[in-house]
Design a protein around this motif. Structure first.
Motif, short mmCIF file in Angstrom:
data_model
loop_
_atom_site.label_atom_id
_atom_site.label_comp_id
_atom_site.label_asym_id
_atom_site.label_seq_id
_atom_site.Cartn_x
_atom_site.Cartn_y
_atom_site.Cartn_z
N CYS A 1 0.84 -1.20 0.00
CA CYS A 1 0.00 0.00 0.00
C CYS A 1 0.87 1.25 0.00
N GLU A 2 0.22 2.40 0.04
CA GLU A 2 0.92 3.67 0.19
C GLU A 2 1.12 3.96 1.68
N ILE A 3 2.29 4.47 2.02
CA ILE A 3 2.59 4.81 3.41
C ILE A 3 3.24 6.18 3.44
N SER A 4 2.72 7.06 4.28
CA SER A 4 3.27 8.40 4.43
C SER A 4 3.95 8.54 5.78
N PHE A 5 5.14 9.12 5.76
CA PHE A 5 5.84 9.50 6.99
C PHE A 5 5.69 11.01 7.12
N LYS B 1 4.64 1.84 -1.40
CA LYS B 1 4.88 3.13 -2.03
C LYS B 1 5.06 4.16 -0.92
N ILE B 2 6.28 4.64 -0.74
CA ILE B 2 6.62 5.50 0.39
C ILE B 2 6.55 6.97 -0.01
N LYS B 3 5.97 7.78 0.88
CA LYS B 3 5.91 9.23 0.70
C LYS B 3 6.41 9.92 1.96
N LEU B 4 7.20 10.96 1.79
CA LEU B 4 7.62 11.80 2.90
C LEU B 4 6.82 13.09 2.83
N VAL B 5 6.12 13.42 3.90
CA VAL B 5 5.28 14.61 3.95
C VAL B 5 5.85 15.55 5.00
N ASP B 6 6.14 16.78 4.60
CA ASP B 6 6.76 17.71 5.54
C ASP B 6 6.60 19.14 5.02
N LEU B 7 7.07 20.09 5.81
CA LEU B 7 7.00 21.49 5.39
C LEU B 7 8.01 21.79 4.30
N GLU B 8 9.13 21.06 4.29
CA GLU B 8 10.12 21.21 3.23
C GLU B 8 10.80 19.87 2.99
#
Length: 267
Positions: free
Chosen positions: A99-103, A123-130
């Motif tokens: 699956c998709e996974i967000s950090f 499917k890895i995603k990094l979510v952050d301010l920058e």
């Protein structure tokens, strides 16, 4: 502690009940003597520390408390850290390795690399301010997309607008998804005897009721579990806060803890 009397008192941003404003001075090192103005909800107990703002630093002195804690929980080349264990727990609960996974808010932490190595179909995603790690699989917070697994380690205590920021965060959670947050939970005791709320950047100290109200307001269920590090290091207020919109997912989580006395975490 001295209670102040603002006129009129501002309502709690989570539950709408009256709040009281107090001054609290930390009793213990390394923040002994640090005084903060806090707002305490008289109903849900939420504590806000609006003057304790800070900013994330890529490079931090490992001799400071914040630096020491970050070093303990973040991944190294030799071992994974807390976010790996949180992700592995979520995968075990929902039984989905593709699956998709967000950090969310990982900063410079590279636990995602350990996760990618262990579960190559994710499917890895990094979510952050920058984009602090200069990766292609980055999403800015304002444009983040939902993932079936969302990992949020030591972030929600930085929410300057607790209700609004949590609403946005839970918007990343689909109906069959699971979100696991790591934070300290306020137990109703003497705030001045806790160091956690005095760490720079910690502007909100969540209670179980405040998080429960937040969950319900956003169409979610919530559960609280102690990670192993709480036992190993004597951190009795550390919790994993587990959110889902799905009854089946939460049932799977309960069944997981029928076999596991605590949640996995860094050693």
């Amino acid at each position: 502690m001295r209670e102040l009397n603002p006129h009129p008192p501002e309502p709690c941003v989570v539950c709408g009940h009256p709040t009281a404003v107090e001054k609290q001075t930390c009793q213990y090192a390394p923040y002994k003597g640090k005084t903060l103005l806090i707002s305490r909800c008289r109903h849900c107990g939420l504590i806000r520390l609006p003057t304790n703002v800070g900013r994330f630093a890529k490079d931090i002195n490992p001799q400071t408390l914040d630096g020491e804690l970050r070093g303990l929980r973040n991944a190294t080349d030799a071992r994974p850290g807390r976010e790996f264990h949180m992700a592995q727990m979520a995968i075990d609960i929902i039984q989905d390795q593709a699956c998709e996974i967000s950090f969310f808010g990982s900063g410079t932490n590279r636990d995602w690399q350990w996760v990618q190595h262990r579960y190559p179909r994710l499917k890895i995603k990094l979510v952050d301010l920058e984009n602090m790690q200069d990766v292609a699989h980055f999403e800015p917070v304002s444009q983040a997309t939902p993932s079936r697994i969302v990992i949020v380690s030591e972030v929600i205590e930085h929410f300057e607008e607790p209700a609004a920021h949590f609403k946005h965060l839970l918007g990343l959670l689909p109906d069959d998804g699971i979100m696991i947050c790591s934070t300290n939970i306020y137990d109703g005791g003497n705030v001045s005897a806790h160091t956690y709320p005095f760490i720079e950047g910690h502007v909100v100290y969540w209670t179980p009721l405040a998080l429960g109200i937040t969950a319900v307001d956003n169409g979610c269920l919530v559960d609280f579990r102690m990670p192993q590090v709480a036992f190993d290091r004597g951190w009795p207020r550390k919790r994993y806060v587990i959110f889902s919109r799905g009854v089946e997912v939460m049932l799977r989580s309960h069944l997981y803890f029928g076999d596991h006395p605590s949640a996995p975490s860094e050693g």
